[in-house]
Motif scaffolding. Sequence first.
Motif, PDB file in Angstrom:
ATOM      1  N   GLU A  81       0.831  -1.198   0.000  1.00 51.44           N
ATOM      2  CA  GLU A  81       0.000   0.000   0.000  1.00 51.44           C
ATOM      3  C   GLU A  81       0.869   1.253   0.000  1.00 51.44           C
ATOM      4  N   LEU A  82       1.988   1.205   0.709  1.00 51.53           N
ATOM      5  CA  LEU A  82       2.915   2.336   0.734  1.00 51.53           C
ATOM      6  C   LEU A  82       3.516   2.562  -0.649  1.00 51.53           C
ATOM      7  N   VAL A  83       3.946   1.493  -1.322  1.00 51.25           N
ATOM      8  CA  VAL A  83       4.508   1.615  -2.667  1.00 51.25           C
ATOM      9  C   VAL A  83       3.467   2.168  -3.635  1.00 51.25           C
ATOM     10  N   LYS A  84       2.239   1.714  -3.520  1.00 53.20           N
ATOM     11  CA  LYS A  84       1.167   2.178  -4.407  1.00 53.20           C
ATOM     12  C   LYS A  84       0.941   3.689  -4.298  1.00 53.20           C
ATOM     13  N   SER A  85       1.302   4.264  -3.159  1.00 51.61           N
ATOM     14  CA  SER A  85       1.100   5.704  -2.973  1.00 51.61           C
ATOM     15  C   SER A  85       2.034   6.539  -3.840  1.00 51.61           C
ATOM     16  N   HIS A  86       3.004   5.903  -4.532  1.00 51.54           N
ATOM     17  CA  HIS A  86       3.962   6.694  -5.319  1.00 51.54           C
ATOM     18  C   HIS A  86       3.290   7.430  -6.480  1.00 51.54           C
ATOM     19  N   THR A  87       2.153   6.926  -6.959  1.00 51.55           N
ATOM     20  CA  THR A  87       1.459   7.637  -8.036  1.00 51.55           C
ATOM     21  C   THR A  87       0.904   8.970  -7.534  1.00 51.55           C
ATOM     22  N   ILE A  88       0.359   8.960  -6.337  1.00 53.25           N
ATOM     23  CA  ILE A  88      -0.192  10.189  -5.741  1.00 53.25           C
ATOM     24  C   ILE A  88       0.935  11.125  -5.338  1.00 53.25           C
ATOM     25  N   GLU A  89       2.019  10.564  -4.797  1.00 51.62           N
ATOM     26  CA  GLU A  89       3.187  11.383  -4.438  1.00 51.62           C
ATOM     27  C   GLU A  89       3.774  12.044  -5.686  1.00 51.62           C
ATOM     28  N   GLY A  90       3.832  11.277  -6.790  1.00 51.45           N
ATOM     29  CA  GLY A  90       4.352  11.831  -8.038  1.00 51.45           C
ATOM     30  C   GLY A  90       3.490  12.964  -8.554  1.00 51.45           C
ATOM     31  N   GLN A  91       2.168  12.790  -8.507  1.00 52.85           N
ATOM     32  CA  GLN A  91       1.281  13.856  -8.948  1.00 52.85           C
ATOM     33  C   GLN A  91       1.472  15.106  -8.100  1.00 52.85           C
ATOM     34  N   ALA A  92       1.581  14.931  -6.790  1.00 51.02           N
ATOM     35  CA  ALA A  92       1.751  16.083  -5.896  1.00 51.02           C
ATOM     36  C   ALA A  92       3.047  16.831  -6.195  1.00 51.02           C
ATOM     37  N   LEU A  93       4.123  16.099  -6.434  1.00 49.17           N
ATOM     38  CA  LEU A  93       5.409  16.723  -6.743  1.00 49.17           C
ATOM     39  C   LEU A  93       5.332  17.511  -8.046  1.00 49.17           C
ATOM     40  N   LEU A  94       4.711  16.942  -9.060  1.00 53.31           N
ATOM     41  CA  LEU A  94       4.632  17.607 -10.358  1.00 53.31           C
ATOM     42  C   LEU A  94       3.651  18.774 -10.333  1.00 53.31           C
ATOM     43  N   ALA A  95       2.613  18.691  -9.527  1.00 57.04           N
ATOM     44  CA  ALA A  95       1.689  19.818  -9.368  1.00 57.04           C
ATOM     45  C   ALA A  95       2.425  21.010  -8.759  1.00 57.04           C
ATOM     46  N   TRP A  96       3.302  20.711  -7.823  1.00 57.55           N
ATOM     47  CA  TRP A  96       4.107  21.769  -7.197  1.00 57.55           C
ATOM     48  C   TRP A  96       5.075  22.384  -8.203  1.00 57.55           C
ATOM     49  N   ALA A  97       5.538  21.587  -9.179  1.00 53.69           N
ATOM     50  CA  ALA A  97       6.572  22.048 -10.111  1.00 53.69           C
ATOM     51  C   ALA A  97       6.068  23.039 -11.141  1.00 53.69           C
ATOM     52  N   GLY A  98       4.760  23.084 -11.422  1.00 56.68           N
ATOM     53  CA  GLY A  98       4.275  24.075 -12.380  1.00 56.68           C
ATOM     54  C   GLY A  98       3.088  23.611 -13.190  1.00 56.68           C
ATOM     55  N   GLU A  99       2.476  24.559 -13.903  1.00 58.97           N
ATOM     56  CA  GLU A  99       1.210  24.312 -14.595  1.00 58.97           C
ATOM     57  C   GLU A  99       1.302  23.190 -15.622  1.00 58.97           C
ATOM     58  N   ARG A 100       2.295  23.244 -16.540  1.00 63.47           N
ATOM     59  CA  ARG A 100       2.399  22.212 -17.564  1.00 63.47           C
ATOM     60  C   ARG A 100       2.726  20.855 -16.945  1.00 63.47           C
ATOM     61  N   LEU A 101       3.587  20.850 -15.941  1.00 67.21           N
ATOM     62  CA  LEU A 101       3.930  19.590 -15.285  1.00 67.21           C
ATOM     63  C   LEU A 101       2.790  19.080 -14.411  1.00 67.21           C
ATOM     64  N   ALA A 102       1.898  19.972 -14.003  1.00 66.33           N
ATOM     65  CA  ALA A 102       0.723  19.521 -13.262  1.00 66.33           C
ATOM     66  C   ALA A 102      -0.127  18.608 -14.137  1.00 66.33           C
ATOM     67  N   ARG A 103      -0.245  18.925 -15.425  1.00 67.25           N
ATOM     68  CA  ARG A 103      -0.961  18.051 -16.366  1.00 67.25           C
ATOM     69  C   ARG A 103      -0.245  16.700 -16.467  1.00 67.25           C
ATOM     70  N   ILE A 104       1.080  16.712 -16.521  1.00 66.83           N
ATOM     71  CA  ILE A 104       1.835  15.461 -16.544  1.00 66.83           C
ATOM     72  C   ILE A 104       1.586  14.687 -15.254  1.00 66.83           C
ATOM     73  N   GLY A 105       1.462  15.407 -14.154  1.00 65.56           N
ATOM     74  CA  GLY A 105       1.179  14.761 -12.870  1.00 65.56           C
ATOM     75  C   GLY A 105      -0.130  13.991 -12.884  1.00 65.56           C
ATOM     76  N   GLU A 106      -1.135  14.537 -13.567  1.00 60.34           N
ATOM     77  CA  GLU A 106      -2.410  13.828 -13.687  1.00 60.34           C
ATOM     78  C   GLU A 106      -2.227  12.512 -14.441  1.00 60.34           C
ATOM     79  N   LEU A 107      -1.380  12.533 -15.473  1.00 58.12           N
ATOM     80  CA  LEU A 107      -1.101  11.316 -16.239  1.00 58.12           C
ATOM     81  C   LEU A 107      -0.309  10.316 -15.404  1.00 58.12           C
ATOM     82  N   VAL A 108       0.690  10.807 -14.673  1.00 61.41           N
ATOM     83  CA  VAL A 108       1.503   9.956 -13.802  1.00 61.41           C
ATOM     84  C   VAL A 108       0.612   9.257 -12.771  1.00 61.41           C
ATOM     85  N   ARG A 109      -0.363   9.974 -12.250  1.00 63.10           N
ATOM     86  CA  ARG A 109      -1.297   9.394 -11.275  1.00 63.10           C
ATOM     87  C   ARG A 109      -1.998   8.160 -11.846  1.00 63.10           C
ATOM     88  N   SER A 110      -2.244   8.157 -13.155  1.00 60.34           N
ATOM     89  CA  SER A 110      -3.040   7.087 -13.780  1.00 60.34           C
ATOM     90  C   SER A 110      -2.205   5.956 -14.377  1.00 60.34           C
TER      91      SER A 110
END
Length: 202
Positions: A81-110
């Motif tokens: 369950e902890l490992v599975k959280s990496h998709t959400i952690e990745g989205q959060a990191l990319l959302a913080w990085a900027g608008e265009r990367l926030a869109r990439i974060g949505e894809l990373v989540r999926s």
Amino acid sequence: MTVEQLVGEALLDLVEVDDGYTATHSRSVVELAVAVADELGLDGESRRELEIAALLHDVGKIAIPKEVLNKPARLTEEEFELVKSHTIEGQALLAWAGERLARIGELVRSCHERWKGTGYPDGLAGEAIPVVARIVFCCDAYSAMTTDRPYRRALSAEAALVELRRNSGTQFEPRVVDAMHLILTREHQAGIFGTASRSVFV
């Protein structure tokens, strides 16, 4: 190279310091994912998003303890369950990085959603999963299966393709599996191999 690609490479460099396997694996996924995108005729914008999402699909693993990521045995339910959280952690990191990367974060989540809806974190199914994420998921699985890990030896490319076929229509989108089979067979016949994990096709 775009700003997003530069930021993506910088983030992956941070991951490499923490976990060399994840960074190497991510770069191999990019190469195969781009080939699949070309085979499927993705438009230019989707292809650009694919390159960055494939590069950063595991970036959230920087938040997962190394002793869990590199555990040389089966994970406990809590560890998984902890490992599975990496998709959400990745989205959060990319959302913080900027608008265009926030869109990439949505894809990373999926990128761990499954075709029949049994993936994570949102249980998306079929066409509800972004096509970029569907491609990355399949290429990610192939790369992981054909790479040695602490808990198991790598499969041959042939065996990995059998596994993809077996799970086509359940875990993986069938047309993505078909495209990968065409690409890898064509490269084998031509004697052209892009990565170590792809050169074991027999």
